[in-house]
Design an enzyme around this catalytic site. Structure first.
Site: not given
Ligand code: GLU
Length: 427
Positions: A116-118, A157, A71
């Protein structure tokens, strides 16, 4: 169809929707700031959401399909930046919230990135190295058009580390036909990783904790603390605080919490987890206590460095610490904020306290683009300055607006993004 071996993990109880949790703070800050409706509308919606299916050949020769997400919440300040998490609880709401937090985090520390992050819904502890490599490469390939050093830059992460970042860089570089070190940060040193990146988030927690201790007139050598979570962030924060004389009385992980009134030997605990499958299970340097006991322990500082929603309305009332420094992303539910504020506890919020990681990621990206390697001292001095300045700005905003430090951090961040939007125009 054969029986599935993969067992769906039980949902975490009392866990509020993290995106809503983020939004409720955003709403308060937006109102205090007098944000106009148009800007509000833009900032509340993620810019891009990608959901991919990743078929992988497992070691037993069978195919299994994993779900992956990326995202991009915003790219107003620059290319979007944020980690990729491997965890069984990964879901779109969590990834959306984490992506938005990255926007606010980068804006608070004033680095030129959007957020953003995934994530991939998987249990990394149950995957072999080969399976993780195939999964990481498949994820990178499906997002080849999303990633890029000037577009969207992943990082480690929860559940991922330098190793996965190396695979991402390799897969991306092979597909693009050229070495692209700057497309990902948190890489192994030999692939262009930055000195100081591994401990950067924990170091930032230490830096902001020391600044906050000063504000509440507590000398580090007279202060005690407990750390929830003993992964990359918690272990380094504990070690660095202990080195500065803070007595770390308890640490914890999934196996439980460990209390030592004289202070846990953090170096010993780190060595122990290294040789024990990254778990504290069986650690004998402390008396075993529950996670609830750790959270409500009579110490000066509480550092939640595990997951979202560790502190909720269920347990916030029993916290005895005077200072909370949030090493994890979103460890306090929005409802718990009020209880904590009423108790007069100072909270250094996640988007400030754990911003040391992305700050050194930024330095890594800068070094890759320069084709030059900075010495550790430069990395540490610069990130300390950035975090120190951000801390002061947030603290002064808190005083000016009469709000919590968390809302103050959102005010600083939203204001920065809104100002940038105004000058970029185009809406
Ligand atoms: N995953 C880390 C965070 O939540 C680091 C992100 C990055 O370095 O891009 O801040």
């Amino acid at each position: 169809m054969s029986k599935l071996k993969y067992v769906e993990p039980a949902p975490i109880k009392d866990k509020s929707n993290p995106f809503e949790s983020m939004m409720s703070r955003f709403n308060i800050a937006a109102e205090k700031l007098g944000l106009d409706d148009e800007t509000y509308e833009v900032l509340k919606s993620p810019a891009k959401q990608v959901h991919v299916s990743l078929p992988i050949t497992m070691d037993n020769g069978k195919k299994k399909v994993f779900e992956g997400y990326r995202v991009i919440h915003s790219n107003i300040l620059g290319p979007s930046k944020g980690g990729v998490r491997f965890d069984p609880h990964v879901n779109i709401d969590e990834v959306k919230a984490l992506a938005a937090w990255m926007t606010w985090k980068c804006a608070v520390v004033d680095i030129p990135y959007g957020g953003a992050k995934g994530g991939i819904k998987c249990n990394p502890r149950e995957l072999s190295d080969g399976e993780k490599e195939r999964l990481t490469r498949a994820y990178t390939l499906s997002l080849i058009d999303v990633f890029g050093k000037d577009k969207d830059i992943p990082a480690p992460d929860m559940g991922t580390s330098a190793k996965e970042m190396g695979w991402m860089m390799d897969e991306y570089s092979k597909t693009e036909g050229k070495t692209e070190a700057a497309m990902v940060t948190g890489k192994p040193l030999v692939l262009g990783g930055s000195l100081g990146r591994v401990e950067a988030t924990g170091r930032g927690v230490m830096t902001t904790a020391l600044k906050a201790l000063e504000k509440i007139s507590l000398t580090p050598t007279k202060a005690s603390c407990v750390v929830q979570g003993f992964g990359n962030v918690g272990s380094h924060a504990a070690l660095l605080l202990a080195e500065r004389g803070v007595k770390v009385k308890a640490i914890s992980d999934l196996s439980g919490a460990y209390w030592n009134d004289e202070g846990i030997d953090i170096q010993k605990a780190m060595k122990y987890t290294e040789s024990n499958g990254r778990s504290l299970e069986g650690f004998s340097d402390g008396e075993k206590i529950t996670n609830a006991e750790l959270l409500s322990a009579k110490v000066d500082v509480l550092i939640p460095a595990a997951m979202e929603d560790a502190i909720t309305i269920e347990n916030a009332g029993s916290i005895q610490a005077q200072l909370i420094v949030e090493g994890a992303n979103g460890p306090t539910s929005a409802e718990a904020d009020t209880i904590i504020k009423d108790k007069g506890i100072l909270v250094v919020p996640d988007i400030l306290a754990n911003a040391g990681g992305v700050t050194v990621s930024y330095f890594e990206w800068v070094q890759n683009r320069l084709g030059y390697k900075w010495e550790l001292d430069r990395v540490q001095r610069r990130s300390e300055r950035i975090l120190g300045e951000a801390f002061d700005k947030v603290f002064n905003t808190m005083l000016a607006y009469g709000v919590s430090m968390r809302i103050a951090a959102y005010i600083v961040a939203i204001d920065k993004v809104a100002q940038t939007m105004k000058y970029r125009g185009g809406f």
